[in-house]
Motif scaffolding. Structure first.
Motif, PDB file in Angstrom:
ATOM      1  N   ASP A  84      45.599  36.749  52.106  1.00  0.00           N
ATOM      2  CA  ASP A  84      46.927  37.005  53.300  1.00  0.00           C
ATOM      3  C   ASP A  84      48.129  35.968  52.893  1.00  0.00           C
ATOM      4  O   ASP A  84      49.305  36.301  53.671  1.00  0.00           O
ATOM      5  N   GLU A  85      47.331  34.609  53.130  1.00  0.00           N
ATOM      6  CA  GLU A  85      48.287  33.972  52.445  1.00  0.00           C
ATOM      7  C   GLU A  85      49.269  33.638  51.698  1.00  0.00           C
ATOM      8  O   GLU A  85      50.836  34.062  52.403  1.00  0.00           O
ATOM      9  N   CYS A  86      49.277  34.729  50.743  1.00  0.00           N
ATOM     10  CA  CYS A  86      50.086  34.632  49.480  1.00  0.00           C
ATOM     11  C   CYS A  86      51.652  35.888  50.103  1.00  0.00           C
ATOM     12  O   CYS A  86      52.624  35.842  49.617  1.00  0.00           O
ATOM     13  N   ARG A  87      50.438  36.723  50.200  1.00  0.00           N
ATOM     14  CA  ARG A  87      50.900  37.848  51.012  1.00  0.00           C
ATOM     15  C   ARG A  87      52.013  38.132  51.997  1.00  0.00           C
ATOM     16  O   ARG A  87      53.321  38.342  52.307  1.00  0.00           O
ATOM     17  N   LYS A  88      51.269  37.449  53.012  1.00  0.00           N
ATOM     18  CA  LYS A  88      52.977  37.561  54.160  1.00  0.00           C
ATOM     19  C   LYS A  88      53.199  36.025  54.601  1.00  0.00           C
ATOM     20  O   LYS A  88      54.715  35.733  55.295  1.00  0.00           O
ATOM     21  N   THR A  89      52.153  34.651  55.480  1.00  0.00           N
ATOM     22  CA  THR A  89      52.875  33.822  55.825  1.00  0.00           C
ATOM     23  C   THR A  89      53.345  32.592  54.382  1.00  0.00           C
ATOM     24  O   THR A  89      54.828  32.643  54.570  1.00  0.00           O
ATOM     25  N   LYS A  90      52.973  33.119  53.324  1.00  0.00           N
ATOM     26  CA  LYS A  90      53.601  32.152  52.621  1.00  0.00           C
ATOM     27  C   LYS A  90      54.861  31.846  51.695  1.00  0.00           C
ATOM     28  O   LYS A  90      55.122  31.878  51.175  1.00  0.00           O
ATOM     29  N   LYS A  91      54.082  34.092  51.272  1.00  0.00           N
ATOM     30  CA  LYS A  91      55.965  34.721  50.710  1.00  0.00           C
ATOM     31  C   LYS A  91      55.703  34.037  49.371  1.00  0.00           C
ATOM     32  O   LYS A  91      56.094  33.334  48.719  1.00  0.00           O
ATOM     33  N   ALA A  92      54.471  33.646  48.669  1.00  0.00           N
ATOM     34  CA  ALA A  92      54.431  32.890  47.699  1.00  0.00           C
ATOM     35  C   ALA A  92      54.939  33.813  46.577  1.00  0.00           C
ATOM     36  O   ALA A  92      55.061  35.455  46.737  1.00  0.00           O
ATOM     37  N   THR A  93      55.091  33.698  45.181  1.00  0.00           N
ATOM     38  CA  THR A  93      55.884  34.200  44.181  1.00  0.00           C
ATOM     39  C   THR A  93      54.773  34.903  43.092  1.00  0.00           C
ATOM     40  O   THR A  93      53.731  34.310  43.252  1.00  0.00           O
ATOM     41  N   ALA A  94      55.242  35.869  42.383  1.00  0.00           N
ATOM     42  CA  ALA A  94      54.082  36.561  41.570  1.00  0.00           C
ATOM     43  C   ALA A  94      53.725  35.243  40.657  1.00  0.00           C
ATOM     44  O   ALA A  94      52.198  35.456  40.352  1.00  0.00           O
ATOM     45  N   GLN A  95      54.136  34.241  39.726  1.00  0.00           N
ATOM     46  CA  GLN A  95      53.745  33.187  39.034  1.00  0.00           C
ATOM     47  C   GLN A  95      52.624  32.634  39.992  1.00  0.00           C
ATOM     48  O   GLN A  95      51.727  31.387  39.175  1.00  0.00           O
ATOM     49  N   GLU A  96      53.438  31.851  41.371  1.00  0.00           N
ATOM     50  CA  GLU A  96      52.509  31.100  41.928  1.00  0.00           C
ATOM     51  C   GLU A  96      51.105  31.535  42.512  1.00  0.00           C
ATOM     52  O   GLU A  96      50.193  31.585  42.344  1.00  0.00           O
ATOM     53  N   THR A  97      50.840  33.067  42.455  1.00  0.00           N
ATOM     54  CA  THR A  97      49.811  33.884  42.780  1.00  0.00           C
ATOM     55  C   THR A  97      49.242  34.194  41.404  1.00  0.00           C
ATOM     56  O   THR A  97      47.189  33.732  41.611  1.00  0.00           O
ATOM     57  N   ALA A  98      49.427  34.683  39.875  1.00  0.00           N
ATOM     58  CA  ALA A  98      48.441  34.308  39.035  1.00  0.00           C
ATOM     59  C   ALA A  98      47.963  32.937  38.979  1.00  0.00           C
ATOM     60  O   ALA A  98      46.814  33.526  38.615  1.00  0.00           O
ATOM     61  N   ASP A  99      48.759  32.226  39.068  1.00  0.00           N
ATOM     62  CA  ASP A  99      48.415  30.605  39.037  1.00  0.00           C
ATOM     63  C   ASP A  99      46.989  30.502  40.181  1.00  0.00           C
ATOM     64  O   ASP A  99      46.348  29.779  39.814  1.00  0.00           O
ATOM     65  N   LEU A 100      47.333  31.128  41.511  1.00  0.00           N
ATOM     66  CA  LEU A 100      45.750  31.090  42.132  1.00  0.00           C
ATOM     67  C   LEU A 100      45.081  31.632  41.703  1.00  0.00           C
ATOM     68  O   LEU A 100      43.758  30.475  41.312  1.00  0.00           O
ATOM     69  N   ILE A 101      44.638  32.369  41.143  1.00  0.00           N
ATOM     70  CA  ILE A 101      44.199  34.037  40.575  1.00  0.00           C
ATOM     71  C   ILE A 101      43.285  33.145  39.274  1.00  0.00           C
ATOM     72  O   ILE A 101      41.962  32.413  39.382  1.00  0.00           O
ATOM     73  N   MET A 102      44.235  32.538  38.060  1.00  0.00           N
ATOM     74  CA  MET A 102      43.658  31.292  37.345  1.00  0.00           C
ATOM     75  C   MET A 102      42.789  30.143  37.845  1.00  0.00           C
ATOM     76  O   MET A 102      41.435  30.285  36.991  1.00  0.00           O
ATOM     77  N   GLU A 103      43.485  29.837  38.875  1.00  0.00           N
ATOM     78  CA  GLU A 103      42.466  28.388  39.356  1.00  0.00           C
ATOM     79  C   GLU A 103      41.366  29.273  39.600  1.00  0.00           C
ATOM     80  O   GLU A 103      39.361  28.612  39.742  1.00  0.00           O
ATOM     81  N   GLU A 104      40.895  30.596  40.775  1.00  0.00           N
ATOM     82  CA  GLU A 104      39.424  30.821  41.173  1.00  0.00           C
ATOM     83  C   GLU A 104      39.016  30.967  39.286  1.00  0.00           C
ATOM     84  O   GLU A 104      37.238  30.897  39.640  1.00  0.00           O
ATOM     85  N   ILE A 105      39.016  31.843  38.757  1.00  0.00           N
ATOM     86  CA  ILE A 105      38.436  31.997  37.169  1.00  0.00           C
ATOM     87  C   ILE A 105      38.216  31.035  36.727  1.00  0.00           C
ATOM     88  O   ILE A 105      35.947  30.858  36.761  1.00  0.00           O
ATOM     89  N   GLN A 106      39.046  29.854  36.901  1.00  0.00           N
ATOM     90  CA  GLN A 106      38.589  28.401  36.699  1.00  0.00           C
ATOM     91  C   GLN A 106      36.915  27.863  37.026  1.00  0.00           C
ATOM     92  O   GLN A 106      36.665  26.673  36.431  1.00  0.00           O
ATOM     93  N   LYS A 107      37.440  28.467  38.595  1.00  0.00           N
ATOM     94  CA  LYS A 107      36.031  27.302  39.480  1.00  0.00           C
ATOM     95  C   LYS A 107      35.078  28.059  38.940  1.00  0.00           C
ATOM     96  O   LYS A 107      33.797  27.497  38.865  1.00  0.00           O
ATOM     97  N   LEU A 108      35.074  29.069  38.388  1.00  0.00           N
ATOM     98  CA  LEU A 108      33.809  29.749  38.269  1.00  0.00           C
ATOM     99  C   LEU A 108      32.886  29.725  36.996  1.00  0.00           C
ATOM    100  O   LEU A 108      31.890  29.358  36.640  1.00  0.00           O
ATOM    101  N   LEU A 109      34.097  29.514  35.946  1.00  0.00           N
ATOM    102  CA  LEU A 109      33.419  28.725  34.841  1.00  0.00           C
ATOM    103  C   LEU A 109      33.323  27.670  34.494  1.00  0.00           C
ATOM    104  O   LEU A 109      32.318  26.883  33.614  1.00  0.00           O
ATOM    105  N   ASP A 110      33.879  26.334  35.535  1.00  0.00           N
ATOM    106  CA  ASP A 110      33.708  25.242  35.453  1.00  0.00           C
ATOM    107  C   ASP A 110      31.842  25.538  36.473  1.00  0.00           C
ATOM    108  O   ASP A 110      30.864  24.070  35.682  1.00  0.00           O
ATOM    109  N   VAL A 111      31.451  26.430  37.322  1.00  0.00           N
ATOM    110  CA  VAL A 111      30.521  26.181  37.839  1.00  0.00           C
ATOM    111  C   VAL A 111      29.155  26.519  37.244  1.00  0.00           C
ATOM    112  O   VAL A 111      28.096  26.093  37.392  1.00  0.00           O
ATOM    113  N   ASN A 112      29.479  27.817  36.636  1.00  0.00           N
ATOM    114  CA  ASN A 112      28.178  28.802  35.320  1.00  0.00           C
ATOM    115  C   ASN A 112      27.838  27.539  33.921  1.00  0.00           C
ATOM    116  O   ASN A 112      28.148  28.175  33.489  1.00  0.00           O
ATOM    117  N   LYS A 113      28.922  26.668  33.462  1.00  0.00           N
ATOM    118  CA  LYS A 113      29.141  26.153  32.282  1.00  0.00           C
ATOM    119  C   LYS A 113      27.935  25.669  32.016  1.00  0.00           C
ATOM    120  O   LYS A 113      27.195  24.995  32.513  1.00  0.00           O
TER     121      LYS A 113
END
Length: 194
Positions: free
Chosen positions: A165-194
């Motif tokens: 919601d924040e990216c889509r409406k309030t923050k007006k994030a760019t596509a690259q910023e949003t992709a970076d956010l998605i990758m951060e969440e993937i990294q969290k899964l990798l870190d927690v489950n190593k």
């Protein structure tokens, strides 16, 4: 029974015992509505592994050159893959992806765009962010952990949906910023489950 179901059944029979696949968080993938599953990319086996572990059927982008072979092209289309021209903005592929989501289906993406040789995440392309911002899809991060060595365990973890919601409406994030956010969440899964 369609080709996708047959392929999923055949690959499941081979891959689950061969790689001792453990699936975590399958319940995080919504049963209905448009979904984008975004995963890290460590092997050519990643698309079929995400395909057999997801509770929903998935449409994947595949590099356009694979469709140059008529037989392989037909097979890929039969298992819900569609071509994308890499290294450029492919409007046809972008339109096709948005149409899939508009129809309430699931789109599978590897935001890095290519396999990681080291297993470490690399900078994502903006494509995942584009689809996340241009659709109302639920974004589910996915982490594949393992080396695809026979009889060594491979983990496939589906994380909780990423709030957009924040990216889509309030923050007006760019596509690259949003992709970076998605990758951060993937990294969290990798870190927690190593």
């Amino acid at each position: 029974m369609n080709l996708y179901r047959i392929a999923k059944w055949v690959v499941s029979i081979i891959f689950f015992p061969l790689f001792r696949i453990q699936v975590i968080g399958r319940e995080n993938v919504p049963k209905t509505g448009p979904v984008i599953i975004c995963s890290n990319h460590i092997s050519n086996y990643d698309p079929p592994v995400v395909g057999i572990t997801s509770p929903r059927s998935i449409y994947f982008m595949a590099k356009g050159e694979l469709f140059d072979n008529p037989l392989l092209g037909k097979l890929l289309i039969g298992i819900q893959a569609f071509p994308v021209k890499r290294g450029m903005s492919d409007r046809n592929a972008l339109r096709k992806g948005l149409q899939i989501l508009k129809e309430g289906h699931t789109l599978g993406l590897f935001p890095e765009g290519t396999r990681s040789r080291t297993g470490e995440l690399s900078k994502p392309l903006a494509g995942a962010g584009f689809f996340a911002l241009r659709s109302n899809a639920t974004i589910v991060p996915c982490a594949i952990i393992g080396n695809y060595k026979p009889f060594k365990q491979l983990k496939v973890i589906y994380g909780k949906p990423i709030p957009m919601d924040e990216c889509r409406k309030t923050k007006k994030a760019t596509a690259q910023e949003t992709a970076d956010l998605i990758m951060e969440e993937i990294q969290k899964l990798l870190d927690v489950n190593k």
